[in-house]
Design an enzyme around this catalytic site. Structure first.
Site, mmCIF file in Angstrom:
data_model
loop_
_atom_site.group_PDB
_atom_site.id
_atom_site.type_symbol
_atom_site.label_atom_id
_atom_site.label_comp_id
_atom_site.label_asym_id
_atom_site.label_seq_id
_atom_site.Cartn_x
_atom_site.Cartn_y
_atom_site.Cartn_z
ATOM 1 N N ASP A 113 28.301 35.587 60.635
ATOM 2 C CA ASP A 113 28.310 35.361 59.184
ATOM 3 C C ASP A 113 28.214 33.864 58.902
ATOM 4 O O ASP A 113 29.058 33.283 58.216
ATOM 5 C CB ASP A 113 29.573 35.950 58.562
ATOM 6 C CG ASP A 113 29.518 35.999 57.033
ATOM 7 O OD1 ASP A 113 28.410 35.923 56.479
ATOM 8 O OD2 ASP A 113 30.580 36.121 56.394
ATOM 9 N N LYS A 170 46.073 34.722 57.215
ATOM 10 C CA LYS A 170 45.125 35.727 56.743
ATOM 11 C C LYS A 170 45.781 37.098 56.808
ATOM 12 O O LYS A 170 46.438 37.441 57.786
ATOM 13 C CB LYS A 170 43.854 35.726 57.602
ATOM 14 C CG LYS A 170 43.076 34.426 57.561
ATOM 15 C CD LYS A 170 41.706 34.567 58.190
ATOM 16 C CE LYS A 170 40.784 35.392 57.321
ATOM 17 N NZ LYS A 170 39.385 35.362 57.813
ATOM 18 N N ASN A 217 39.434 42.714 48.346
ATOM 19 C CA ASN A 217 40.035 44.037 48.461
ATOM 20 C C ASN A 217 40.654 44.255 49.838
ATOM 21 O O ASN A 217 41.519 45.116 50.004
ATOM 22 C CB ASN A 217 38.975 45.108 48.174
ATOM 23 C CG ASN A 217 39.565 46.485 48.032
ATOM 24 O OD1 ASN A 217 40.722 46.647 47.669
ATOM 25 N ND2 ASN A 217 38.779 47.498 48.330
ATOM 26 N N GLY A 218 40.231 43.470 50.833
ATOM 27 C CA GLY A 218 40.779 43.610 52.174
ATOM 28 C C GLY A 218 42.083 42.874 52.391
ATOM 29 O O GLY A 218 42.766 43.113 53.396
ATOM 30 N N GLY A 234 44.496 38.942 51.480
ATOM 31 C CA GLY A 234 44.500 37.576 50.970
ATOM 32 C C GLY A 234 44.403 36.548 52.077
ATOM 33 O O GLY A 234 44.611 36.839 53.256
ATOM 34 N N PHE A 253 41.367 35.975 47.483
ATOM 35 C CA PHE A 253 41.726 37.387 47.543
ATOM 36 C C PHE A 253 40.455 38.225 47.603
ATOM 37 O O PHE A 253 39.456 37.912 46.941
ATOM 38 C CB PHE A 253 42.528 37.825 46.315
ATOM 39 C CG PHE A 253 43.957 37.362 46.322
ATOM 40 C CD1 PHE A 253 44.863 37.883 47.232
ATOM 41 C CD2 PHE A 253 44.402 36.422 45.409
ATOM 42 C CE1 PHE A 253 46.187 37.467 47.233
ATOM 43 C CE2 PHE A 253 45.713 36.002 45.402
ATOM 44 C CZ PHE A 253 46.612 36.525 46.316
#
Length: 530
Positions: free
Chosen positions: A366, A256, A237-238, A240, A235
């Site tokens: 990333d 997602k 803040n954007g 799960g 999880f």
């Protein structure tokens, strides 16, 4: 763990309490209201500015209103609430400035606090109903993140309600942590639940004005949604990440979720924008063996959902912990050589996968060990493409892991090359997070790797470059080392053997002198810093 991020400032190396200025800084939301109304008190702390009218006796707890807002409309929302509350002598507070608002709404902000920009304190249930109706009429249509801990007043309106404390009352639990409390009907202090879910105390009566709101919430479930979440994996803040079942064929998939206007990254993009990037990247990279297959993309109950192939495997960092004798003291010392051989094979796989992405015009963006899965057969798969972008020279990195995030002047494919260079070292000595401390840390970590592992040797050449490791007695090409730069980090790309952030990759072969090594790889070397 997320509560500790408050003390990890992006512009510093030390864990420390953020500095707080008590004046109205140029970016403070309250600067437009420099004059406090007569007899009102305005108090500012680390996060909030509290506006208290004269002669108002607030209850200790009750139903309070939260107003949600975005970075873009926050000033307009505050102006509307200020102009409503001040003439009516209603107590309220608001986040003090954009920095606090961004911290609370970013990807790793507290999920239960995200979206809360203004708090309004009613005197009783009747006052609550009046405030909701009149503020709702003023703010209808204003955008803001959904507040997970609260009940939404009505669709299209940024007003939310929660039962909780109006005055801070805290106790310490068995672990010594502060716990916010409210009083139960018997006067006992009990925890004031602030988690990411609407959970009012069972003994707190639901005001009549919230009946329709509660019914709308209970009816807001996913319909005609072919995926059933079976296990939560992560999880933020954007949203799960879930292991799920495709109810159409019973297969296991990965699901997602992205929350609109929440989970901001350093560019201001929200979770939905990043999920759109992942959707784009998975479509662009379809068919590649190291990219999971895209299955579905849709909107459900106002959230966005992407479904892809579930990749069975273990995270690269977990494999490092299990296999690397420097990390696992249960392993014998002679495991260094087989681990080095395994690590070099994995690095070859990762480099080949990054090259495939770039050939299709995608920058991963990333790259770090937790975004690489290792299958049972030691093949790899890249996961989490939300930071991906087109392979343009001006595409900057939006998000990145400590120890692998490129300096700010790196753009496009150079971002991946930098992270690949860090990975080459991190698989042996996973302490690249120390690079910003000093340029000497790079040399120190390289020396540690050489002492403990049979790393390929390097040798100077007549042209002043360094020879690459040899595979099957054949000299391999290597780019000239990258010079130092003022940020002190750019030369770490020598680990990836590139000249500069904008150098092409791979460069034309150069003549180097052959040396023998106990471990062979076409893509691994530890050139020394100048």
């Amino acid at each position: 763990m997320l509560q500790y991020l408050t003390y990890c400032q992006p512009d510093g190396l030390f864990y420390d309490k953020p500095a707080v200025s008590e004046d109205s800084a140029t970016d403070a939301f309250g600067a437009a209201f420099a004059t406090v109304p007569e007899h009102w008190r305005r108090e500012t702390n680390a996060d909030w500015t509290v506006m208290m009218p004269p002669a108002v006796d607030l209850p200790l707890q009750g139903w309070k209103i939260h107003v949600s807002a975005t970075m873009e409309n926050a000033r307009a929302v505050l102006e509307a609430v200020w102009n409503y509350c001040v003439p009516r002598e209603v107590t309220f507070k608001y986040l003090r400035d954009t920095r606090v608002m961004f911290r609370r709404n970013n990807k790793y902000g507290d999920r239960s606090a995200s979206g809360k920009f203004i708090t309004v304190y009613p005197l009783d249930d009747e006052h609550l109903a009046t405030l909701l109706q009149e503020l709702g009429d003023l703010l209808d249509g204003s955008k803001g993140p959904y507040i997970l801990s609260d009940l939404r007043w009505r669709a299209g309106c940024p007003l939310y309600v929660r039962y909780g404390g109006f005055v801070e009352r805290t106790v310490r639990n068995e672990a010594g942590a502060l716990v916010h409390c409210i009083s139960d009907p018997d006067g006992n202090l009990v925890p004031d639940h602030r988690g990411p879910g609407f959970r009012p105390p069972a003994w707190a009566p639901m005001p009549a004005c919230l009946t329709d709101s509660l019914a709308a919430r209970n009816a807001g479930t996913l319909r005609d949604f072919p995926f059933r979440a079976t296990r939560a994996l992560h999880f933020s803040n954007g949203g799960g990440v879930y292991e799920a079942t495709d109810t159409r064929d019973g297969s296991t998939v990965l699901l997602k979720e992205a929350r609109p206007l929440a989970g901001l990254d350093d560019t201001g993009a929200d979770a939905v924008a990043r999920l759109e990037r992942e959707h784009w990247a998975l479509e662009r990279l379809a068919g590649l063996p190291r990219t999971p297959r895209l299955i579905d993309y849709r909107i459900g109950s106002e959230h966005y959902f992407l479904t892809r192939e579930y990749v069975a495997g273990s995270g690269l960092f977990k494999e490092m912990e299990k296999r690397n004798p420097l990390l696992n003291q249960d392993l014998p010392a002679d495991e260094a050589t087989p681990y080095a051989r395994w690590a070099l094979r994995i690095l070859d796989e990762i480099e080949a996968g990054v090259q495939e992405m770039h050939e299709r015009g995608v920058v991963f963006g990333d790259l770090h060990p937790s975004n690489v899965l290792v299958r049972d057969d030691d093949s790899i798969a890249f996961i989490d493409y939300e930071a991906s972008s087109e392979a343009r020279a001006d595409a900057r990195q939006s998000i990145g892991a400590p120890g692998f995030r490129a300096p700010t002047d790196y753009c496009g494919p150079a971002v991946d090359r930098y992270a690949l260079g860090c990975l080459r070292l991190a698989l042996f000595v996973p302490m690249t997070v120390m690079f910003p401390w000093s340029t000497r840390k790079i040399d120190q970590l390289i020396d540690v790797a050489r002492r403990h592992f049979p790393c390929p040797k390097t040798s100077p050449t007549a042209s002043g470059t360094t020879s690459a490791p040899v595979s099957a007695g054949r000299a391999q090409p290597l780019h000239p080392p990258c010079p130092r730069s003022s940020p002190g980090l750019r030369h770490v790309c020598r680990l990836c053997a590139v000249r500069s952030p904008t150098a092409s990759w791979p460069a034309p072969p150069q003549t180097v002198r052959t040396v023998s090594t106990p471990v062979t790889s076409s893509s691994f070397s530890y050139p020394r810093a100048a």
